[in-house]
Design an enzyme around this catalytic site. Structure first.
Site, PDB file in Angstrom:
ATOM      1  N   HIS A 160       0.801  -1.229   0.000  1.00  6.56           N
ATOM      2  CA  HIS A 160       0.000   0.000   0.000  1.00  6.56           C
ATOM      3  C   HIS A 160       0.837   1.285   0.000  1.00  6.56           C
ATOM      4  O   HIS A 160       0.764   2.122   0.886  1.00  6.56           O
ATOM      5  CB  HIS A 160      -1.120   0.019   1.045  1.00  6.56           C
TER       6      HIS A 160
ATOM      7  N   HIS B 191      -4.523  -9.278  14.914  1.00  3.99           N
ATOM      8  CA  HIS B 191      -4.753  -8.114  14.047  1.00  3.99           C
ATOM      9  C   HIS B 191      -5.560  -8.558  12.833  1.00  3.99           C
ATOM     10  O   HIS B 191      -5.272  -9.595  12.233  1.00  3.99           O
ATOM     11  CB  HIS B 191      -3.380  -7.572  13.631  1.00  3.99           C
TER      12      HIS B 191
ATOM     13  N   GLU C 245      -6.040  -6.956   9.848  1.00 10.04           N
ATOM     14  CA  GLU C 245      -5.648  -6.586   8.479  1.00 10.04           C
ATOM     15  C   GLU C 245      -5.342  -7.854   7.678  1.00 10.04           C
ATOM     16  O   GLU C 245      -4.784  -8.835   8.188  1.00 10.04           O
ATOM     17  CB  GLU C 245      -4.442  -5.634   8.485  1.00 10.04           C
TER      18      GLU C 245
ATOM     19  N   ASP D  40      -3.388  -9.061   5.495  1.00 12.96           N
ATOM     20  CA  ASP D  40      -2.125  -9.783   5.306  1.00 12.96           C
ATOM     21  C   ASP D  40      -1.917 -10.813   6.414  1.00 12.96           C
ATOM     22  O   ASP D  40      -1.105 -11.727   6.272  1.00 12.96           O
ATOM     23  CB  ASP D  40      -0.921  -8.828   5.196  1.00 12.96           C
TER      24      ASP D  40
ATOM     25  N   HIS E 247      -1.086  -1.104  14.782  1.00 14.56           N
ATOM     26  CA  HIS E 247      -1.383   0.158  14.132  1.00 14.56           C
ATOM     27  C   HIS E 247      -2.842   0.262  13.691  1.00 14.56           C
ATOM     28  O   HIS E 247      -3.198   1.206  12.977  1.00 14.56           O
ATOM     29  CB  HIS E 247      -0.447   0.369  12.929  1.00 14.56           C
TER      30      HIS E 247
ATOM     31  N   ASP F 258       2.251  -6.492  14.092  1.00 22.85           N
ATOM     32  CA  ASP F 258       2.969  -5.578  13.191  1.00 22.85           C
ATOM     33  C   ASP F 258       4.119  -4.812  13.852  1.00 22.85           C
ATOM     34  O   ASP F 258       5.026  -4.336  13.150  1.00 22.85           O
ATOM     35  CB  ASP F 258       1.986  -4.563  12.589  1.00 22.85           C
TER      36      ASP F 258
ATOM     37  N   TYR G 157      10.430   0.333   7.988  1.00 19.74           N
ATOM     38  CA  TYR G 157       9.123  -0.162   8.419  1.00 19.74           C
ATOM     39  C   TYR G 157       8.497   0.806   9.438  1.00 19.74           C
ATOM     40  O   TYR G 157       7.327   1.184   9.331  1.00 19.74           O
ATOM     41  CB  TYR G 157       9.337  -1.543   9.038  1.00 19.74           C
TER      42      TYR G 157
ATOM     43  N   HIS H  34       5.986  -9.592  10.508  1.00 14.99           N
ATOM     44  CA  HIS H  34       6.723  -9.452   9.240  1.00 14.99           C
ATOM     45  C   HIS H  34       8.223  -9.489   9.549  1.00 14.99           C
ATOM     46  O   HIS H  34       8.683  -8.864  10.503  1.00 14.99           O
ATOM     47  CB  HIS H  34       6.446  -8.103   8.570  1.00 14.99           C
TER      48      HIS H  34
HETATM   49 FE1  FEO Z   1      -1.358  -4.138   9.680  1.00 12.75          FE
HETATM   50 FE2  FEO Z   1       0.915  -6.408   8.542  1.00 12.75          FE
HETATM   51  O1  FEO Z   1      -0.756  -5.584   8.708  1.00 12.75           O
END
Ligand code: FEO
Length: 392
Positions: free
Chosen positions: A24, A78, A80, A82, A144, A163, A190, A223
């Site tokens: 994104h 989380h 989101e 991903d 986040h 994250d 990041y 990640h």
């Molecule tokens: Fe907030 Fe890695 O997604």
């Protein structure tokens, strides 16, 4: 590559995305990973999942350790996608496990996947016994997303903060000490691009985790690489970045139409260097915006140059300022310069754009018509020197 055992009966079972190049708006030239963790105990627990196209990769790693149907709980730190978009598939494969998440996590999962799941909502500080171990949950709203949560395993001193503390990096290595200091460059990018606007909340949350009084031996983000050698290194770096700790460094960020703004940028750079400042020239069409904001993390001063186009700033400058403004970098001082043909306008537009968000702006500006002459070149060098003296 198979699953990796991090501690006795705690495994990395995530997936590696070698090919993604844009997250994104954030450039990911080295890809990324989606980390999921499997904990074997009296109850077997999967912490987070992976992006849907990587479901089978995760399932393969889990299957090398246990029959997936023996998983009792799936923790969703989380929502989101991903991290959660393979949740429906794994829930079906396991056969309706308990999905442990925050209250906002439950709302988000219901809205994303619009199907029943066997939810157990947990709150900050709550612990869940899974046998020899406990899972302690720490809600981390806006680090986040509003639903974000950390999972801590006190018996193993392992923090799984989703994250937070991550990096976008696809590698065969799984631990930060395997790539040396390079990991900090990825961690900084990041932080700058994802977590910078949330810096005040990060300071509070780190304080809360430290006050739990249990030393953290390992941090497994969602990640990138897992921090096992020196997890306090990334915690200290997050505190420094969140507090806006800066070096004696200035960035000269610009675009140019017929070369005049670039001539000014180079003269300004000369002035900064002559004042003993570490300075860097960053052309907006040669550097990705997400790399420029990473450079900004440790710079005190930011000079932005734009030619005037149609009475306003150049489009690439507008793109960069829009992106950068949303990250709300703290403790920086901004100055502006540029060139114009028949009428100016870029500098005023750039100033107005940042003034609305209370950025600190240097009152001086440098504006030159057409091509800089000898006198104007001297002014540009002096502009750089004055900016250096103003901020250091
Ligand atoms: Fe907030 Fe890695 O997604």
């Amino acid at each position: 590559m198979g699953p990796i055992e991090l501690k006795s009966r705690i495994y990395w079972v995530g997936a590696i995305d070698w090919n993604t190049r844009d997250f994104h708006g954030y450039s990911t030239p080295l890809g990324t990973t989606y980390n999921a963790y499997l904990i074997l105990d009296e109850k077997n627990v999967l912490v987070d999942t992976v992006k849907a196209p990587f479901y089978l990769e995760m399932l393969g790693r889990i299957s090398e350790i246990i029959d997936p149907s023996k998983i009792d709980l799936v923790v969703t730190n989380h929502v989101e996608m991903d991290h959660s978009s393979s949740l429906p598939q794994i829930v079906d494969r396991i056969g309706n496990p308990i999905v442990v998440t925050s209250e906002r996590g439950q709302k988000g999962l219901v809205k994303h996947y619009q199907r029943p799941m066997n939810f157990q909502v947990v709150r900050s500080g709550e612990s869940l016994s899974i046998g020899r171990r406990h899972l302690t949950f720490i809600e981390a709203p806006m680090i986040h997303w509003p639903d974000s949560m950390f999972t801590f395993i006190p018996e193993d001193r392992v923090l799984l903060p989703n994250d937070a503390f991550g990096q976008h990096l696809a590698t065969c290595q799984r631990f930060e000490d395997e790539i040396g200091d390079e990991v900090m460059r990825h961690a900084a990018k990041y932080f700058a691009n994802i977590l910078w606007p949330l810096a005040p909340l990060i300071i509070k949350k780190i304080d809360e985790v430290v006050k739990m009084g249990v030393p953290i031996e390992m941090i497994g983000p969602s990640h990138g690489l897992i921090w096992r050698k020196n997890p306090s290194r990334i915690i200290e770096a997050y505190l420094d970045w969140s507090h806006g700790k800066a070096e004696k460094k200035v960035l000269v960020i610009y675009d140019t139409m017929w070369g005049s703004t670039e001539i000014l940028a180079k003269a300004i750079l000369k002035g900064l260097i002559e004042e003993g400042i570490e300075a860097k020239l960053l052309h907006l069409r040669s550097n990705h915006r997400s790399d420029i904001v990473t450079e900004m993390l440790e710079a005190k001063g930011i000079l932005i140059g734009s030619p005037t186009l149609n009475n306003g700033m150049f489009p690439t400058v507008g793109d960069f300022l829009t992106y950068m403004k949303g990250l709300r970098p703290k403790g920086k001082i901004f100055g502006f310069f540029g060139s114009y043909g028949w009428g100016g306008g870029a500098i005023k537009e750039m100033q107005r754009f940042l003034e609305s968000e209370s950025f600190e702006i240097w009152e001086k500006e440098l504006s030159v018509q057409f091509v800089p002459n000898t006198e104007e070149m001297k002014r540009a060098i002096e502009f750089g020197k004055e900016f250096a003296r103003r901020i250091f």
